[in-house]
Design an enzyme around this catalytic site. Structure first.
Site, PDB file in Angstrom:
ATOM      1  N   ARG A  41       8.343 119.548   9.717  1.00 38.93           N
ATOM      2  CA  ARG A  41       9.100 119.629  10.957  1.00 38.93           C
ATOM      3  C   ARG A  41      10.525 119.118  10.737  1.00 38.93           C
ATOM      4  NH1 ARG A  41      11.602 118.594  15.186  1.00 38.93           N
ATOM      5  NH2 ARG A  41      10.761 117.892  17.171  1.00 38.93           N
ATOM      6  N   ASP A  78       4.192 128.071  20.137  1.00 39.77           N
ATOM      7  CA  ASP A  78       4.074 127.332  21.393  1.00 39.77           C
ATOM      8  C   ASP A  78       3.887 128.309  22.536  1.00 39.77           C
ATOM      9  OD1 ASP A  78       4.425 124.350  22.240  1.00 39.77           O
ATOM     10  OD2 ASP A  78       5.267 125.558  23.858  1.00 39.77           O
ATOM     11  N   TYR A 155       6.032 125.487  34.167  1.00 37.44           N
ATOM     12  CA  TYR A 155       7.168 125.016  33.366  1.00 37.44           C
ATOM     13  C   TYR A 155       8.467 125.711  33.773  1.00 37.44           C
ATOM     14  CZ  TYR A 155       4.077 122.402  30.292  1.00 37.44           C
ATOM     15  OH  TYR A 155       3.181 121.491  29.808  1.00 37.44           O
TER      16      TYR A 155
HETATM   17  O1  CP3 Z   1      -2.880 123.926  18.286  1.00 35.75           O
HETATM   18  C1  CP3 Z   1      -2.102 124.122  17.346  1.00 35.75           C
HETATM   19  O2  CP3 Z   1      -2.123 123.465  16.286  1.00 35.75           O
HETATM   20  C2  CP3 Z   1      -1.143 125.289  17.449  1.00 35.75           C
HETATM   21  C3  CP3 Z   1       0.162 124.999  17.961  1.00 35.75           C
HETATM   22  C4  CP3 Z   1       0.395 124.683  19.422  1.00 35.75           C
HETATM   23  C5  CP3 Z   1       1.483 123.894  19.847  1.00 35.75           C
HETATM   24  N1  CP3 Z   1       1.540 123.926  21.212  1.00 35.75           N
HETATM   25  C6  CP3 Z   1       2.420 123.206  18.939  1.00 35.75           C
HETATM   26  C7  CP3 Z   1       3.267 122.125  19.469  1.00 35.75           C
HETATM   27  C8  CP3 Z   1      -0.262 125.125  20.582  1.00 35.75           C
HETATM   28  C9  CP3 Z   1      -1.544 125.933  20.716  1.00 35.75           C
HETATM   29  C10 CP3 Z   1       0.487 124.644  21.692  1.00 35.75           C
HETATM   30  C11 CP3 Z   1       0.140 124.945  23.095  1.00 35.75           C
HETATM   31  C12 CP3 Z   1       0.873 124.299  24.170  1.00 35.75           C
HETATM   32  N2  CP3 Z   1       2.214 123.985  24.240  1.00 35.75           N
HETATM   33  C13 CP3 Z   1       0.309 123.978  25.434  1.00 35.75           C
HETATM   34  C14 CP3 Z   1      -1.106 124.275  25.856  1.00 35.75           C
HETATM   35  C15 CP3 Z   1      -2.073 123.328  25.268  1.00 35.75           C
HETATM   36  C16 CP3 Z   1      -2.040 121.948  25.903  1.00 35.75           C
HETATM   37  O3  CP3 Z   1      -1.775 121.002  25.167  1.00 35.75           O
HETATM   38  O4  CP3 Z   1      -2.314 121.852  27.105  1.00 35.75           O
HETATM   39  C17 CP3 Z   1       1.324 123.405  26.232  1.00 35.75           C
HETATM   40  C18 CP3 Z   1       1.168 122.872  27.634  1.00 35.75           C
HETATM   41  C19 CP3 Z   1       2.521 123.427  25.473  1.00 35.75           C
HETATM   42  C20 CP3 Z   1       3.884 123.006  25.915  1.00 35.75           C
HETATM   43  C21 CP3 Z   1       4.433 121.957  25.033  1.00 35.75           C
HETATM   44  N3  CP3 Z   1       4.853 122.160  23.740  1.00 35.75           N
HETATM   45  C22 CP3 Z   1       4.620 120.599  25.347  1.00 35.75           C
HETATM   46  C23 CP3 Z   1       4.276 119.960  26.676  1.00 35.75           C
HETATM   47  C24 CP3 Z   1       5.163 120.002  24.197  1.00 35.75           C
HETATM   48  C25 CP3 Z   1       5.581 118.583  24.041  1.00 35.75           C
HETATM   49  C26 CP3 Z   1       4.340 117.881  23.645  1.00 35.75           C
HETATM   50  C27 CP3 Z   1       4.526 116.454  23.295  1.00 35.75           C
HETATM   51  O5  CP3 Z   1       3.452 115.856  23.192  1.00 35.75           O
HETATM   52  O6  CP3 Z   1       5.661 115.990  23.136  1.00 35.75           O
HETATM   53  C28 CP3 Z   1       5.268 120.979  23.197  1.00 35.75           C
HETATM   54  C29 CP3 Z   1       5.762 120.788  21.808  1.00 35.75           C
HETATM   55  C30 CP3 Z   1       4.761 121.034  20.715  1.00 35.75           C
HETATM   56  N4  CP3 Z   1       4.039 122.187  20.606  1.00 35.75           N
HETATM   57  C31 CP3 Z   1       4.461 120.185  19.607  1.00 35.75           C
HETATM   58  C32 CP3 Z   1       3.532 120.869  18.811  1.00 35.75           C
HETATM   59  C33 CP3 Z   1       2.926 120.436  17.498  1.00 35.75           C
HETATM   60  C34 CP3 Z   1       5.107 118.834  19.313  1.00 35.75           C
HETATM   61  C35 CP3 Z   1       6.540 119.082  19.055  1.00 35.75           C
HETATM   62  C36 CP3 Z   1       7.154 118.375  17.901  1.00 35.75           C
HETATM   63  O7  CP3 Z   1       6.744 118.564  16.731  1.00 35.75           O
HETATM   64  O8  CP3 Z   1       8.133 117.660  18.164  1.00 35.75           O
END
Ligand code: CP3
Length: 353
Positions: A41, A78, A155
């Protein structure tokens, strides 16, 4: 069902066919609890740059499979790629999560939204799917995914995360016609998006309805489930080569609506830890597979507690076909990666037929 996979436990379980042991994958299995994810990342620069590079998205997708005996890979991307492609300007702000520069607030904003093109706007996701599929080389199936129209709408209207859903619920109750126009546009885009993922090589699909559970039952049917139904109906689940691409619907906090969700014709229902699998199975029978449902916080516990909780969930589901083990929501970023090995190995050992 023919399948060229070396490990087809996930697809068999979703088809409610017998398996030698219960398949497991983990929501957010590629993520910040893994030091190797954090390193990639950092190299990518930003989260969206990571998603936009097929090579780096492939690298992080495979990282958890190198460490653990998982039964599926999930596309690294995402759910917010679609609103971003609709022109809302997605930013990930450290400590704040996702933020949209141009949220949609009015009927006029919603009318202006353009439907993204799966090639020119979202081709980077399809490139990631085909790159990962090739790298997996027939080992485990690749899961593609999307957010549900309702969850994407929350969102887009809120402009980011929220605790009270004031703006999106305000829209639903003050201008339901505009809310339905937004959900309608999202349902079309999401259906195209998932069909494009199927064409690019996705072998199973997951719809994340993270925020469906904040709605009252009749509103859930009208503003979330109705649109997931349209997606299920619009998917090309039968591939020309005779393989079948199952779809799982996951409404967090939606266990009480399991029989409605099963009525959509989805292949699987994702469940969080607020329900027991035996009570849900009693309601839906074997017409759908069930996915879940360990509380992600159990991964902070001693190994024996993790094993005890795995045994409890396997026991609650019972000896029938049709269980995909998973957490009830995404893995937390502060979990010790060694605990995931304890979990995966316990599921396989304790479920061996
Ligand atoms: O599951 C996996 O490994 C595949 C990748 C994946 C991500 N997001 C990577 C990610 C998947 C399937 C998602 C889905 C996702 N994204 C959802 C639905 C699932 C759930 O958790 O309810 C939602 C609501 C999102 C929206 C989203 N994306 C948020 C709220 C955030 C911030 C999360 C946080 O905890 O800060 C993200 C970013 C995100 N998507 C990260 C990852 C690994 C972290 C970002 C980073 O590396 O800085």
């Amino acid at each position: 069902m023919t399948s060229p996979l070396k490990n087809d436990r996930l697809l068999r379980a979703l088809a409610r066919q017998p398996v030698d042991r219960t398949p497991i994958w983990i929501m957010r299995q590629a993520g910040r609890y893994l030091p190797e994810y954090k390193a990639t990342r950092q190299r990518a620069g930003s989260f969206m740059d990571l998603c936009r590079s097929a090579e780096l998205a492939c690298e992080v997708t495979l990282q958890p499979l190198e460490r653990y005996d998982l039964d599926a890979a999930i596309l690294f991307s995402d759910i917010l790629t679609i609103p971003d492609a609709m022109g809302l300007g997605l930013k990930f702000v450290a400590g704040e999560g996702p933020v949209f520069e141009n949220p949609v607030r009015s009927a006029a904003d919603i009318q202006r939204i353009k439907q993204p093109d799966m090639g020119s706007d979202l081709g980077y996701v399809m490139n990631a799917v085909s790159t990962i599929r090739e790298a997996l080389d027939g080992g485990v199936p690749l899961i593609g995914f999307t957010g549900s129209p309702w969850t994407l709408a929350t969102y887009m209207v809120e402009g980011g995360g929220t605790k009270d859903f004031a703006k999106v619920k305000g829209l639903v109750y003050s201008d339901p016609k505009a809310a339905h126009l937004l959900l309608d546009k999202l349902a079309d885009s999401v259906t195209d998006y998932l069909n494009a993922q199927i064409e690019s090589g996705a072998q199973a699909l997951m719809v994340f309805d993270t925020w469906g559970g904040v709605l009252a039952p009749h509103d859930y049917r009208e503003f979330s489930l109705q649109y997931m139904q349209r997606i299920v109906d619009g998917l090309h689940r039968e591939r020309p080569d005779g393989t079948y691409v199952p779809v799982t619907l996951f409404t967090k906090g939606g266990g009480q609506w399991a029989s409605w969700i099963a009525d959509t014709g989805a292949d699987g229902i994702g469940l969080d830890w607020t329900v027991t699998l035996d009570s849900i199975r009693e309601q839906v029978g074997d017409r759908v597979a069930l996915q879940g449902n360990l509380d992600p916080s159990v991964l902070y516990a001693p190994d024996e507690v993790i094993e005890r909780e795995v045994a409890r969930i396997l026991g609650e589901f019972g000896p029938h076909p049709g269980h995909v083990f998973n957490l009830g929501h995404g893995i937390h970023q502060y979990v010790n990666p060694d605990k995931v090995k304890v979990l995966v190995d316990a599921v396989h050992r304790l479920s061996a037929r």
